[in-house]
Design a protein around this motif. Structure first.
Motif, PDB file in Angstrom:
ATOM      1  N   GLU A 320       0.836  -1.206   0.000  1.00 19.70           N
ATOM      2  CA  GLU A 320       0.000   0.000   0.000  1.00 19.70           C
ATOM      3  C   GLU A 320       0.870   1.256   0.000  1.00 19.70           C
ATOM      4  OE1 GLU A 320      -2.414  -0.608   3.421  1.00 19.70           O
ATOM      5  OE2 GLU A 320      -3.899  -1.857   2.367  1.00 19.70           O
ATOM      6  N   ARG A 321       1.939   1.215   0.766  1.00 24.80           N
ATOM      7  CA  ARG A 321       2.851   2.368   0.813  1.00 24.80           C
ATOM      8  C   ARG A 321       3.518   2.586  -0.538  1.00 24.80           C
ATOM      9  NH1 ARG A 321       4.324   7.288   2.756  1.00 24.80           N
ATOM     10  NH2 ARG A 321       6.579   7.524   2.799  1.00 24.80           N
ATOM     11  N   ALA A 324       1.107   4.041  -3.042  1.00 19.01           N
ATOM     12  CA  ALA A 324       0.834   5.449  -2.748  1.00 19.01           C
ATOM     13  C   ALA A 324       1.991   6.340  -3.187  1.00 19.01           C
ATOM     14  CB  ALA A 324       0.559   5.633  -1.255  1.00 19.01           C
ATOM     15  N   ASP A 327       1.698   6.618  -7.106  1.00 21.40           N
ATOM     16  CA  ASP A 327       0.641   7.484  -7.653  1.00 21.40           C
ATOM     17  C   ASP A 327       0.640   8.889  -7.052  1.00 21.40           C
ATOM     18  OD1 ASP A 327      -0.707   7.369  -5.172  1.00 21.40           O
ATOM     19  OD2 ASP A 327      -1.971   5.712  -5.805  1.00 21.40           O
ATOM     20  N   THR A 329       0.048   9.905  -3.937  1.00 18.42           N
ATOM     21  CA  THR A 329      -0.870  10.215  -2.844  1.00 18.42           C
ATOM     22  C   THR A 329      -0.183  10.183  -1.483  1.00 18.42           C
ATOM     23  OG1 THR A 329      -1.548   7.886  -2.705  1.00 18.42           O
ATOM     24  CG2 THR A 329      -2.856   9.339  -4.123  1.00 18.42           C
ATOM     25  N   ALA A 330       1.083   9.772  -1.449  1.00 17.41           N
ATOM     26  CA  ALA A 330       1.867   9.799  -0.211  1.00 17.41           C
ATOM     27  C   ALA A 330       3.102  10.663  -0.430  1.00 17.41           C
ATOM     28  CB  ALA A 330       2.287   8.386   0.196  1.00 17.41           C
TER      29      ALA A 330
END
Length: 351
Positions: A320-321, A324, A327, A329-330
């Motif tokens: 998930e990290r 992110a 894309d 988003t993190a």
């Protein structure tokens, strides 16, 4: 958590050209070994491309065409049940997110590790999940130099400012020592693989600290190291007979520790055999606690108590990290997270 405000970006052909004051066409011809570029200029261009972390061929094309929707996963092996569970979860999450997975293995070989990293980069992956060999060289810097998101799992590389997710080996060893002490054991022996990687080192250190915290002096007689098979290509990762031999040597001195903590459940197979041959009963005469909770562990006689590892949780959070970071988003930064294992008590600790 430490945040970086301006993380590395992917290096482009234009970066190489601007650094040398050349045209992009000249740089492209040199990197693709086409005519019209002198040998000295070609060497200069390739040296600069390597210095700044520019990766040609498939990766360069992906920069032009956009994301190739591919995640690279570089593991040391798949014989380790922990990594098998981990990659299965990663694959499920990657596919659900619309990516494909490129799986590469290093077999604990630094040269194969370097080749795997280069293959991933040349394949134009969008990000990489990796378990490093932790050898003398560090090919992973080429990933960060190229501006490609990298998340490490299980084994750390402190010299790299990247995200890291791992089992909490400190907590796992402490829980094991305390479980043995609670059942009356003071003479406790740790059986670990003789391999210089951070996971083994952390477990050895945690074992020593846990004993001392409970008033039990530590000395070298409390650890038994099993020769590693990981450096022998085409060999299975662990075999019960390896632990059987070193534990037999210990028992033949006349010493029967009150508890054994073993570095993986395969070592438990060898330990059981060595104890059985000498008439040492489990758990009446000695306690046994494994590490890994492999599928066969609950079917041993007595069923093997063990530490269940958080492979699925680590895989989920790390993937998930990485997605992110890919894309956007993190925020680029450094996240380190440890997941505690679960103490699973069965017959081998049932005193």
């Amino acid at each position: 958590m430490v945040r970086r405000t301006d993380g590395p970006r992917r290096r482009t052909l234009q970066d190489v050209a601007e650094a040398l004051g050349l045209t992009a066409n000249t740089v492209s011809r040199a990197l693709n070994d086409k005519s019209g570029v002198s040998a000295s200029t070609r060497a200069l261009i390739k040296a600069e491309a390597e210095r700044i972390g520019y990766v040609p061929n498939a990766h360069a094309r992906s920069l032009v065409l956009g994301s190739r929707k591919t995640i690279g996963v570089i593991l040391t092996d798949l014989a380790n049940p922990f990594f098998n569970d981990l990659v299965s979860q990663v694959e499920e999450l990657v596919i659900t997110a619309g990516y494909t997975l490129l799986l590469l293995l290093s077999d604990e070989d630094p040269e194969r590790e370097r080749a795997a990293v280069e293959t991933a980069l040349r394949s134009g992956v969008d990000g990489i999940l990796g378990v490093p060999v932790q050898g003398r060289s560090n090919p992973w810097t080429s990933v960060t130099n190229a501006g490609i998101p990298l998340v490490l799992i299980a084994r750390e590389l402190p010299e790299l400012d990247v995200d890291f997710y791992s089992t909490d080996n400190e907590t796992g060893r402490r829980l094991g020592v305390e479980a043995a002490i609670e059942r009356g054991a003071r003479d406790i022996v740790l059986v670990e693989e003789d391999l210089r990687i951070s996971t083994v080192t952390h477990r050895l250190e945690a074992f020593r600290r846990s004993l001392e915290a409970n008033g039990i002096p530590f000395d070298e007689s409390r650890t038994v190291l099993v020769p590693s098979r990981r450096t022998s290509r085409n060999s299975s990762l662990w075999r019960g007979e390896d632990a059987y031999r070193v534990i037999s040597d210990l028992l033949d001195t006349g010493r029967v520790p009150e508890a054994f903590l073993v570095g993986n459940d395969y070592f438990g197979l060898g330990l059981y055999a060595a104890l059985r041959e000498r008439g040492v009963r489990v758990p009446q005469d000695t306690l046994v606690l494994g590490w890994g909770d492999y599928p066969f562990s609950r079917f041993l006689d007595p069923p093997l108590s063990t530490m269940r590892l958080p492979a699925v949780g680590i895989a989920r959070r790390a993937t998930e990290r990485l997605l992110a970071l890919i894309d956007g988003t993190a925020e680029p930064g450094t996240v380190t997270e440890y997941f505690p294992p679960e103490l699973v008590l069965r017959g081998s600790m049932n005193r």
